[in-house]
Scaffold this active site. Structure first.
Site, PDB file in Angstrom:
ATOM      1  N   PHE A 130       1.452   4.346 -16.325  1.00  0.00           N
ATOM      2  CA  PHE A 130       2.272   3.141 -16.503  1.00  0.00           C
ATOM      3  C   PHE A 130       2.122   2.484 -17.863  1.00  0.00           C
ATOM      4  CE2 PHE A 130       3.611   3.096 -12.470  1.00  0.00           C
ATOM      5  CZ  PHE A 130       3.971   1.871 -11.957  1.00  0.00           C
ATOM      6  N   HIS A 157      -3.317  -0.953  -5.169  1.00  0.00           N
ATOM      7  CA  HIS A 157      -1.896  -1.202  -5.442  1.00  0.00           C
ATOM      8  C   HIS A 157      -0.978  -0.551  -4.418  1.00  0.00           C
ATOM      9  CE1 HIS A 157      -3.114  -1.980  -9.924  1.00  0.00           C
ATOM     10  NE2 HIS A 157      -3.377  -3.000  -9.123  1.00  0.00           N
TER      11      HIS A 157
END
Ligand code: ZN
Length: 240
Positions: free
Chosen positions: A35, A121
């Site tokens: 990411f 997450h």
């Protein structure tokens, strides 16, 4: 053998409550883009920045575009566990490792055989209807046209923590507990720059804090052992 690799093996041999805390770097070695890296998703060009698309607000207001991005860029279902995932599963199997705490959402630790995995997450493999909470697997997300819908008509949402959403308290408190109990904490594939990583390691009270990363992080000086290198190569080379 390199001195720090030797030390890593000694630490592991002497420890009976190892906890692993991993970030994106653990998955990049399985071909899943990071990411936040310079060449990762965040620097790619889209109509909106990925951190906007992957937010709670965007999901609410624009689920169709969210899913277009999500299905194309967030699901890597062909990815396979690498040597790091496999070694951690092996260490758990022989009773040395008690928990894997991960910031990744790809389910690769479970695919490698790890049982006690805390996904800070969330996971792309769990999806649920926002109305009736019915659960759906990831293949039904892929198979859906446009926005995946529940039989009840509600929108199906991935069990992934979006920007603007809170982490799961239960996952956090169990992670904290394991870190507090650990006699060895191995942190790998993360620069520890992302909440709540840096805060969680404060709960570690042992003297075998080990970092495995390709480059320097701001917590290197706190570590008892720092190994620079590929997490797959370093952990994969550990003798058990
Ligand atoms: Zn429903």
């Amino acid at each position: 053998m390199q001195e720090n690799i030797k030390q890593l093996n000694t630490y592991i041999a002497e420890s009976n409550y190892i906890v692993f805390f991993g970030g994106a770097g653990v998955s990049t070695e399985s071909g899943i883009p990071d990411f936040r890296s310079k060449d990762g998703l965040y620097s790619q060009k889209y109509k909106y920045p990925p951190e906007t698309i992957l937010s709670r607000e965007f999901f609410r207001s624009n689920a169709s575009e969210f899913y277009e991005f999500y299905k194309n860029k967030m699901l890597f279902l062909d990815a396979k566990p690498n040597a790091a995932h496999l070694k951690l599963a092996e260490l758990e199997k022989i009773g040395k490792l008690k928990a894997v705490i991960t910031q990744n959402i790809d389910g690769l630790h479970q695919a490698a055989g790890s049982q006690n995995v805390f996904e800070l997450h969330g996971s792309v493999h769990r999806n649920f209807c926002v109305n009736c909470k019915d659960s759906y697997n990831v293949s039904s997300i892929i198979a859906s046209h446009d926005i995946p819908k529940c039989d009840c008509g509600g929108i199906v949402k991935p069990d992934v923590v979006l920007f603007g959403e809170q982490l799961n308290n239960n996952v956090i408190s169990q992670s904290v507990q394991h870190i507090a109990n650990a006699d060895m904490l191995i942190i790998g594939g993360t620069s520890l720059g992302v909440y709540p990583a840096a805060g969680l390691i404060d709960y570690y009270d042992g003297d075998r804090l080990t970092l495995i990363n390709k480059s320097v992080t701001h917590v290197d000086r706190r570590a008892d052992l720092v190994v620079y290198g590929s997490i797959g190569e370093v952990l994969g080379g550990v003798r058990v």
